[in-house]
Design an enzyme around this catalytic site. Structure first.
Site, short mmCIF file in Angstrom:
data_model
loop_
_atom_site.label_atom_id
_atom_site.label_comp_id
_atom_site.label_asym_id
_atom_site.label_seq_id
_atom_site.Cartn_x
_atom_site.Cartn_y
_atom_site.Cartn_z
N GLU A 143 10.01 0.68 -0.33
CA GLU A 143 9.53 -0.52 -1.17
C GLU A 143 10.47 -1.53 -1.10
OE1 GLU A 143 8.80 0.91 -5.11
OE2 GLU A 143 9.09 -1.45 -6.05
N LYS A 150 10.92 4.04 -14.15
CA LYS A 150 10.53 3.98 -12.70
C LYS A 150 11.42 3.13 -11.95
CE LYS A 150 7.93 2.95 -8.93
NZ LYS A 150 8.14 1.90 -8.05
N ASP A 171 18.15 16.74 -3.69
CA ASP A 171 16.67 17.17 -4.10
C ASP A 171 16.33 16.13 -5.32
OD1 ASP A 171 14.39 18.24 -5.41
OD2 ASP A 171 15.42 20.11 -5.47
N HIS A 181 9.26 -10.68 -5.05
CA HIS A 181 8.61 -9.93 -3.93
C HIS A 181 8.17 -10.98 -3.23
CE1 HIS A 181 7.95 -6.01 -6.55
NE2 HIS A 181 8.96 -6.01 -5.93
#
Ligand code: MEV
Length: 423
Positions: free
Chosen positions: A84, A262, A278, A376
């Site tokens: 991302e 998130k 992991d 972005h």
């Protein structure tokens, strides 16, 4: 060369050609030529074939580094494997802002993991609990006999905790075996121990052991980080207030908290992946911890201090290893750990918690001011500029023009680049 002497603070890192970025990291971390050359190599197929089943090939992700990090007074550059855009830039920018007030202060608890043993069909719950606790020493001895190396390093099974749970199938006794796993993630050590203990629990209690497995809610293996973000550097009191308004929604609303967390995991997962850990375990632990009080909420906390600066804190379980597992097999994971220069799993947890806080701060700052799309778009424009062939200062010139025109296309980037070069 002593990495201690080098600063991770650098401006315009993204403008350097890839080779110069690698050269910077090579110097910073004292990498050899061979190590530095690993960045451009994929995992070899023979190694991949030993890691999972039915292998066909490998799957690459971009790997970058977040710069500017100062954690507990030490400079770090942090490798991140992620697809991302904006995440690495945002973390680096947040770390630069945090440096103004001394960077991140972080700490991690002892590396204690929990193994669960589920006992069913118990007639006398209290009697069974007493039997287990009366035999605690023998139980811990049997667990520790499974991993003498861990014990020799000062780790091993340390304690038992018992929970009695009501279920549609009747009462269950769930015993938690508390294991100090030192610098490993610990799943193998813990699972071996709880499996070895199952027959003993059945003999002692007359019940039936069903599950015997590690818990990913590793709430005895917590990492915390804190930073003060200078109010003037982030745009003044109004921005601090806007930030706190944005943050507050994550504390009261699971719909927002999921997105907020998130964003934290954008950064955390990227380092967890880069170090061969992991990330599913880390994700499971983080979200379960965020819901530990019965309502899912933010993993971070923000408030104003007496100077009006913004203080950020994060706390979450981080079951990370620096020995064993894929992190020992994957050459790039080994390399990333060398770049970090970590000596213990606790230090890795402190770095990753700080990065998670930085990531969250950067997202909330953008959301509370210009919005997330501006960043972005400008990064997207920079990528397009690079694709068009822009180098060094040309990248920003082309990207700024693309954003100004609201037309972020490769053809237009090529035209702008030609115009710049002709002038
Ligand atoms: C996008 O990957 C992450 C954010 O949505 C996080 C947030 O909203 O806090 C920007």
């Amino acid at each position: 060369m002593s990495e201690e002497k080098l600063s991770s603070k650098i401006s315009g890192f993204y403008k350097l050609p890839v080779e110069e970025r690698i050269e910077f990291v090579k110097k910073f971390a004292g990498l050899t030529e061979d190590e530095a050359s690993l960045f451009s190599k994929s995992l070899d197929i023979e190694t991949a074939d030993k890691m999972i089943e039915n292998v066909l090939g490998t799957f690459d992700l971009p790997i970058g580094v977040a710069v500017n990090f100062l954690i507990n007074g030490r400079d770090y550059i942090i490798p991140m494997a992620i697809e991302e855009s904006s995440v690495v830039a945002a973390a680096s920018n947040a770390a630069k802002i945090a440096r103004v007030k001394g960077g991140f202060k972080a700490e991690a608890s002892e590396p204690l993991m929990i193994g669960q043993i589920q006992l069913l069909n118990i007639e006398d719950t209290e009697g069974a609990v007493k039997k287990i606790m009366d035999h605690k020493k023998e139980i811990l001895d049997v667990a520790n006999a499974q991993d003498k190396i861990l014990v020799s390093l000062g780790g091993g099974a340390k304690d038992l905790e018992i929970r009695i749970l009501d279920s549609p199938l009747g009462k269950m006794i769930v015993t938690h075996l508390i294991v100090d796993v030192r610098d490993a993630m610990g799943a193998n050590a813990v699972n071996t121990m709880v499996e070895a203990l199952a027959p003993i629990f059945e003999d002692l209690t007359g019940g039936k052991v069903r599950l015997k497995i590690l818990s990913n809610l590793a709430d005895k293996r917590l990492a915390r980080a804190k930073a003060v973000f200078d109010k003037e550097t982030i745009g003044g009191e109004k921005v601090v207030d806007a930030f706190l308004e944005s943050y507050t929604l994550a504390t009261i609303d699971p719909y927002r908290a999921a997105t907020h967390n998130k964003g934290i995991m954008n950064g955390i997962d990227a380092v967890v992946i880069a170090t061969g850990n992991d990330w599913r375990a880390i994700e499971a632990g983080a979200h379960a911890y965020a819901a530990r009080n019965g309502r899912y909420t933010s993993l971070t906390k923000y408030y104003k201090n007496e100077d009006g600066d913004l203080v950020g804190e994060i706390e979450l379980p981080l079951a990370l290893g620096i020995v064993g597992g894929a992190g020992n097999i994957h050459p790039k994971a080994v390399l990333c750990k060398k770049i970090l220069g970590v000596k213990t799993s606790r230090e890795l947890a402190e770095i990753i918690a700080s990065l998670g806080l930085a990531q969250n701060f950067a997202a909330l700052l953008a959301l509370s001011t210009v919005g997330i799309q501006k960043g972005h778009m400008s990064l997207h424009a920079k990528n397009i500029a690079v694709m068009a062939g822009a180098k060094g200062d040309e990248i920003d010139l082309v990207a700024d023009k693309l954003v100004e025109e609201g037309n972020i296309k490769l053809d237009r980037a090529k035209e702008i680049l030609e115009e710049i070069r002709n002038n």
